[in-house]
Design an enzyme around this catalytic site. Structure first.
Site, mmCIF file in Angstrom:
data_model
loop_
_atom_site.group_PDB
_atom_site.id
_atom_site.type_symbol
_atom_site.label_atom_id
_atom_site.label_comp_id
_atom_site.label_asym_id
_atom_site.label_seq_id
_atom_site.Cartn_x
_atom_site.Cartn_y
_atom_site.Cartn_z
ATOM 1 N N ASN A 154 42.031 57.206 -55.744
ATOM 2 C CA ASN A 154 42.221 58.396 -57.068
ATOM 3 C C ASN A 154 41.290 57.619 -58.166
ATOM 4 O OD1 ASN A 154 44.891 57.149 -58.384
ATOM 5 N ND2 ASN A 154 45.381 57.747 -56.173
ATOM 6 N N PHE B 106 57.714 58.758 -61.062
ATOM 7 C CA PHE B 106 56.555 59.073 -62.415
ATOM 8 C C PHE B 106 55.738 60.059 -61.546
ATOM 9 C CE2 PHE B 106 55.968 55.433 -65.512
ATOM 10 C CZ PHE B 106 56.993 55.061 -65.264
ATOM 11 N N LYS C 277 31.209 52.644 -38.608
ATOM 12 C CA LYS C 277 30.306 53.656 -39.899
ATOM 13 C C LYS C 277 29.742 55.345 -39.565
ATOM 14 C CE LYS C 277 27.183 54.326 -43.891
ATOM 15 N NZ LYS C 277 26.188 53.873 -44.388
ATOM 16 N N ILE D 158 56.782 56.468 -50.245
ATOM 17 C CA ILE D 158 57.363 55.628 -50.240
ATOM 18 C C ILE D 158 58.852 55.561 -51.066
ATOM 19 C CG2 ILE D 158 56.983 53.227 -51.775
ATOM 20 C CD1 ILE D 158 54.452 53.930 -50.780
ATOM 21 N N LYS E 162 63.520 63.900 -54.671
ATOM 22 C CA LYS E 162 63.349 62.546 -54.391
ATOM 23 C C LYS E 162 64.274 61.803 -54.715
ATOM 24 C CE LYS E 162 58.155 62.287 -54.538
ATOM 25 N NZ LYS E 162 56.855 62.121 -55.037
HETATM 26 O O1 C5P Z 1 52.441 61.802 -55.919
HETATM 27 P P1 C5P Z 1 54.158 63.208 -56.706
HETATM 28 O O2 C5P Z 1 53.874 63.503 -57.517
HETATM 29 O O3 C5P Z 1 55.274 63.297 -55.610
HETATM 30 O O4 C5P Z 1 54.606 61.637 -56.747
HETATM 31 C C1 C5P Z 1 56.018 60.829 -57.588
HETATM 32 C C2 C5P Z 1 56.605 60.129 -57.574
HETATM 33 O O5 C5P Z 1 56.959 59.840 -56.933
HETATM 34 C C3 C5P Z 1 55.452 59.260 -58.245
HETATM 35 O O6 C5P Z 1 56.726 57.872 -59.095
HETATM 36 C C4 C5P Z 1 55.160 58.112 -57.106
HETATM 37 O O7 C5P Z 1 54.876 56.579 -57.192
HETATM 38 C C5 C5P Z 1 55.969 58.967 -56.067
HETATM 39 N N1 C5P Z 1 55.482 58.757 -54.355
HETATM 40 C C6 C5P Z 1 55.237 57.590 -54.020
HETATM 41 N N2 C5P Z 1 55.157 57.944 -52.456
HETATM 42 C C7 C5P Z 1 54.776 58.679 -51.297
HETATM 43 C C8 C5P Z 1 54.060 59.742 -53.175
HETATM 44 C C9 C5P Z 1 54.795 59.682 -54.462
HETATM 45 O O8 C5P Z 1 56.549 56.720 -53.845
HETATM 46 N N3 C5P Z 1 53.812 58.606 -51.079
#
Ligand code: C5P
Length: 414
Positions: free
Chosen positions: A215, A329, A295, A313, A347
């Site tokens: 991304n 975030f 590939k 995470i 979360k």
């Molecule tokens: O992608 P998303 O909007 O769910 O992200 C929200 C928060 O979760 C962010 O702080 C992002 O760093 C964290 N996150 C993460 N692992 C993921 C998806 C998001 O730690 N697989």
């Protein structure tokens, strides 16, 4: 901040960025005196720096206007920091050798102030054995190197060798003096003693040996937070996805590629001891179920790639038995605040900072941001609106909020 900085500008196209660097350093209240090598004057004129620094510019070793004709000694004594930006390949070689045939090289030998260099050059010149040898010598001699970024170069090459952006250099100088002043005053910063781990940047999920899913995240917000946390006295570890940003001063960094790797490093940091976990990374939601070993060749009109959900995470760390204070975030393009609030609860975060990435003047790739911050119910803190500002300014505000919430948490537990 009333500190004296000698900014030495050497010959390279990045010299144009040094003009902006003077502005950014002055924004922090530093007094700047500019030294220019002959090479630098081929790229930018002394008049530019004189106007921007509001001080005379120094170009020659034997200066009849300097006190006793010894400009290098006066400047060496005046400086609280000597910052060589950009530092050309040639100047790095000269300083490493201890030559003393012009103003900058003599000033370097004469000063007792710390010396920082921001090398900038063609990627092949940067990776050349002689340059890397000189880099090692300079580091061993106590010079702090602000490592070059990777990206497109003025010469048309793509690789490592770009001088970090002036804002980033200025922030790091500011963070250094802030930390130093506090040490001198024996005062503790608002995050003193806190071990902070920050995930930053995108993740990259391989499709085959040459392709990946990723991304537009540049990691700037996470890196600005690392600088701000360090300036607030924290011990900071950055777990960075593939980004082309220089490591902030005083910060430990682990580079990772995929979400799985980012999770492994995050859990290792939690095991090693972490008080605050800040997840700024834009983690890819899905990874490729079976990464092709060769590939993938072009064949039919359509191609289906089977994807699997990546580990979350921040949510995994929030479930850990040694759960730190959790900051998330949320980058959204619609219903920003509503989605963010729900994410904080789902979360199990202590706080979440959300921004609208559909706006082009903030968010991804921009040096600016604007955020709304929510806190979990157990904190007596109402939502905060942080209006558009540089990512470092936003980071400083977030650090203040983290510190207030941590104090409340301590009182709860006591
Ligand atoms: O992608 P998303 O909007 O769910 O992200 C929200 C928060 O979760 C962010 O702080 C992002 O760093 C964290 N996150 C993460 N692992 C993921 C998806 C998001 O730690 N697989």
């Amino acid at each position: 901040m009333s500190k004296n900085i000698v900014l030495a500008v050497t010959g390279g196209i990045a010299a144009y960025k040094s003009a902006i660097l003077v502005r950014r350093l002055k924004d922090y209240g530093f007094d700047i005196r500019v030294v220019m090598t002959t090479g630098a004057q081929a790229f930018i004129t002394p008049l530019t720096f004189q106007a921007l620094s509001a001080n005379p510019v120094h170009t020659t070793l034997l200066d009849p206007d300097a006190e006793a004709g010894m400009g290098h000694i006066e400047l060496a004594r005046w400086a609280d920091l000597v910052l060589v930006a950009p530092a050309s390949c040639d100047v790095m070689a000269k300083l490493a050798q201890g030559l003393a045939d012009d103003l900058l090289s003599t000033l370097y030998l004469a000063t007792k102030a710390p010396v920082w260099i921001a090398p900038a050059m063609n990627q092949h010149m940067w990776s050349a054995k002689a340059t890397q040898r000189n880099l090692e010598t300079l580091t061993a001699d106590g010079v702090h190197v602000m490592m070059p970024d990777a990206g497109s170069q003025a010469c048309g090459d793509v690789g490592r060798g770009r001088m970090p952006e002036p804002e980033v250099l200025a922030e790091q100088v500011f963070a250094y003096f802030q930390q130093k002043q506090r040490d001198l005053a024996k005062k503790v910063g608002i995050l003193a003693g806190q071990r902070v781990v920050i995930t930053a940047g995108p993740t990259r999920e391989a499709i085959d040996p040459v392709r990946y899913i990723s991304n537009h995240s540049t990691g700037k917000m996470g890196f600005a937070l690392a600088t701000a946390c360090y300036a607030a006295g924290a011990e900071v570890t950055l777990i960075a996805g593939p980004v082309s940003l220089a490591t902030p001063f005083g910060v430990k960094r682990h580079n990772v590629t995929s979400a799985t790797e980012m999770l492994t490093h995050s859990l290792a940091c939690i095991d090693a001891g972490c008080d605050v976990f800040i997840a700024t990374a834009a983690v890819a939601d899905y990874k490729v179920a079976e990464v092709a070993t060769q590939k993938i060749k072009k064949s039919g009109d359509t191609l289906a790639i089977h994807l699997l959900k990546n580990p979350d995470i921040v949510a995994t760390v929030a479930e850990h038995t040694r759960r730190p204070f959790m900051v998330g975030f949320a980058a959204e393009t619609q219903h920003v605040e509503d989605y963010a609030h729900k994410k904080m609860i789902a979360k199990k975060l202590d706080m979440i900072a959300c921004n609208d990435v559909s706006r082009s003047d903030i968010g991804f790739a921009s040096d600016h941001n604007a955020m709304v911050v929510f806190f979990a119910q157990q904190y007596a803190m109402s939502a905060q609106t942080l209006p558009r500002a540089t990512k470092f300014q936003i980071a400083e505000k977030l650090v203040e909020s983290i510190s207030v919430a941590l104090t409340q948490l301590k009182h709860h537990r006591a």
